[in-house]
Design a protein around this motif. Structure first.
Motif, mmCIF file in Angstrom:
data_model
loop_
_atom_site.group_PDB
_atom_site.id
_atom_site.type_symbol
_atom_site.label_atom_id
_atom_site.label_comp_id
_atom_site.label_asym_id
_atom_site.label_seq_id
_atom_site.Cartn_x
_atom_site.Cartn_y
_atom_site.Cartn_z
ATOM 1 N N HIS A 10 0.822 -1.215 0.000
ATOM 2 C CA HIS A 10 0.000 0.000 0.000
ATOM 3 C C HIS A 10 0.853 1.260 0.000
ATOM 4 O O HIS A 10 0.483 2.262 -0.601
ATOM 5 C CB HIS A 10 -0.953 0.012 1.193
ATOM 6 N N SER A 11 1.996 1.213 0.661
ATOM 7 C CA SER A 11 2.843 2.406 0.717
ATOM 8 C C SER A 11 3.706 2.545 -0.537
ATOM 9 O O SER A 11 4.319 3.578 -0.744
ATOM 10 C CB SER A 11 3.725 2.365 1.964
ATOM 11 N N GLY A 12 3.778 1.495 -1.356
ATOM 12 C CA GLY A 12 4.548 1.568 -2.588
ATOM 13 C C GLY A 12 5.984 1.097 -2.449
ATOM 14 O O GLY A 12 6.736 1.125 -3.413
ATOM 15 N N LEU A 13 6.365 0.641 -1.256
ATOM 16 C CA LEU A 13 7.744 0.212 -1.043
ATOM 17 C C LEU A 13 8.088 -1.043 -1.835
ATOM 18 O O LEU A 13 9.219 -1.203 -2.279
ATOM 19 C CB LEU A 13 8.003 -0.035 0.445
ATOM 20 N N LEU A 14 7.115 -1.929 -2.014
ATOM 21 C CA LEU A 14 7.397 -3.200 -2.690
ATOM 22 C C LEU A 14 7.019 -3.201 -4.165
ATOM 23 O O LEU A 14 7.183 -4.212 -4.829
ATOM 24 C CB LEU A 14 6.652 -4.332 -1.972
ATOM 25 N N ASN A 15 6.520 -2.093 -4.665
ATOM 26 C CA ASN A 15 6.067 -2.049 -6.049
ATOM 27 C C ASN A 15 7.157 -2.472 -7.023
ATOM 28 O O ASN A 15 6.939 -3.316 -7.891
ATOM 29 C CB ASN A 15 5.566 -0.655 -6.421
ATOM 30 N N ASP A 16 8.326 -1.888 -6.910
ATOM 31 C CA ASP A 16 9.415 -2.211 -7.832
ATOM 32 C C ASP A 16 9.876 -3.652 -7.670
ATOM 33 O O ASP A 16 10.235 -4.307 -8.641
ATOM 34 C CB ASP A 16 10.591 -1.246 -7.627
ATOM 35 N N TYR A 17 9.863 -4.135 -6.431
ATOM 36 C CA TYR A 17 10.270 -5.518 -6.193
ATOM 37 C C TYR A 17 9.347 -6.475 -6.937
ATOM 38 O O TYR A 17 9.812 -7.358 -7.656
ATOM 39 C CB TYR A 17 10.260 -5.835 -4.696
ATOM 40 N N PHE A 18 8.024 -6.332 -6.765
ATOM 41 C CA PHE A 18 7.080 -7.220 -7.429
ATOM 42 C C PHE A 18 7.098 -7.021 -8.942
ATOM 43 O O PHE A 18 6.929 -7.973 -9.705
ATOM 44 C CB PHE A 18 5.665 -7.019 -6.894
ATOM 45 N N PHE A 19 7.301 -5.794 -9.374
ATOM 46 C CA PHE A 19 7.373 -5.495 -10.794
ATOM 47 C C PHE A 19 8.502 -6.299 -11.439
ATOM 48 O O PHE A 19 8.348 -6.908 -12.497
ATOM 49 C CB PHE A 19 7.609 -3.994 -10.973
ATOM 50 N N THR A 20 9.654 -6.330 -10.768
ATOM 51 C CA THR A 20 10.809 -7.071 -11.263
ATOM 52 C C THR A 20 10.624 -8.576 -11.081
ATOM 53 O O THR A 20 10.935 -9.360 -11.969
ATOM 54 C CB THR A 20 12.086 -6.608 -10.531
ATOM 55 N N PHE A 21 10.109 -8.983 -9.917
ATOM 56 C CA PHE A 21 9.939 -10.397 -9.597
ATOM 57 C C PHE A 21 9.060 -11.105 -10.624
ATOM 58 O O PHE A 21 9.381 -12.201 -11.084
ATOM 59 C CB PHE A 21 9.338 -10.553 -8.197
ATOM 60 N N TRP A 22 7.943 -10.501 -11.002
ATOM 61 C CA TRP A 22 7.020 -11.123 -11.945
ATOM 62 C C TRP A 22 7.413 -10.863 -13.391
ATOM 63 O O TRP A 22 6.787 -11.393 -14.306
ATOM 64 C CB TRP A 22 5.585 -10.646 -11.700
#
Length: 173
Positions: A10-22
């Motif tokens: 929700h805070s956007g901290l993991l957005n890039d991580y999941f974007f790259t992971f998937w």
């Protein structure tokens, strides 16, 4: 731990991580990508279920979506320029003049568009990329997919006046 993970989303901290992971493509909208991340744990239930796929696409695209399965029909084979002994049966030539297609065909009817522009559904557009990613996870791999985008009647009217800008290279000036 799960609450911390969801709070990070929700805070956007993991957005890039999941974007790259998937392995999402660069042009995919971040908001759409996060919605996809929330759907991916349920891919086993959604994949191939046309009603669930339709509901998910409506959420992702924010447009009315109808998914129908077209039954494969009988196809007529054209005449082959290959002469006997040169062609390969099943690749270049068929036995007889008709054949049945084994794979299903899914037709997505999107619209009439209320929130997006038709250009977003053209090749490389924001929603085109989203549909490609969605299909790679949820549509049957062997299915042919036809996407039909309907534009609202009021947006389809073309009027050339001094007040409106040029359309398709034409102008009133």
């Amino acid at each position: 731990e799960e609450e911390n993970l969801l709070e990070g989303m929700h805070s956007g901290l993991l957005n890039d991580y999941f974007f790259t992971f998937w392995g999402f493509p660069e042009g995919l909208n971040k908001t759409s990508a996060m919605l996809l991340v929330l759907l991916l744990p349920y891919a086993h239930a959604i994949a191939g279920d046309l009603r669930l796929m339709q509901d998910c696409l409506e959420i992702l695209l924010q447009e009315k979506v109808l998914i129908s399965q077209e039954e494969p029909g009988i196809n007529r084979a054209g005449s082959s320029p290959n002469s006997l002994g040169i062609g390969e049966l099943g690749n270049d030539i068929v036995c007889g003049d008709t054949f049945h297609e084994d794979y299903p065909c899914l037709q997505y009817t999107i619209g009439p568009l209320q929130h997006a522009k038709a250009a977003e559904y053209t090749l490389g557009g924001e929603n085109d990329i989203l549909l490609q990613v969605f299909n790679s996870y949820f549509a049957p791999a062997e299915a042919d997919i036809i996407i039909q985008v309907e534009v609202a009647r009021s947006d389809a009217l073309i009027e050339l006046t001094a007040e409106t800008g040029p359309i398709l290279g034409y102008s009133c000036a």
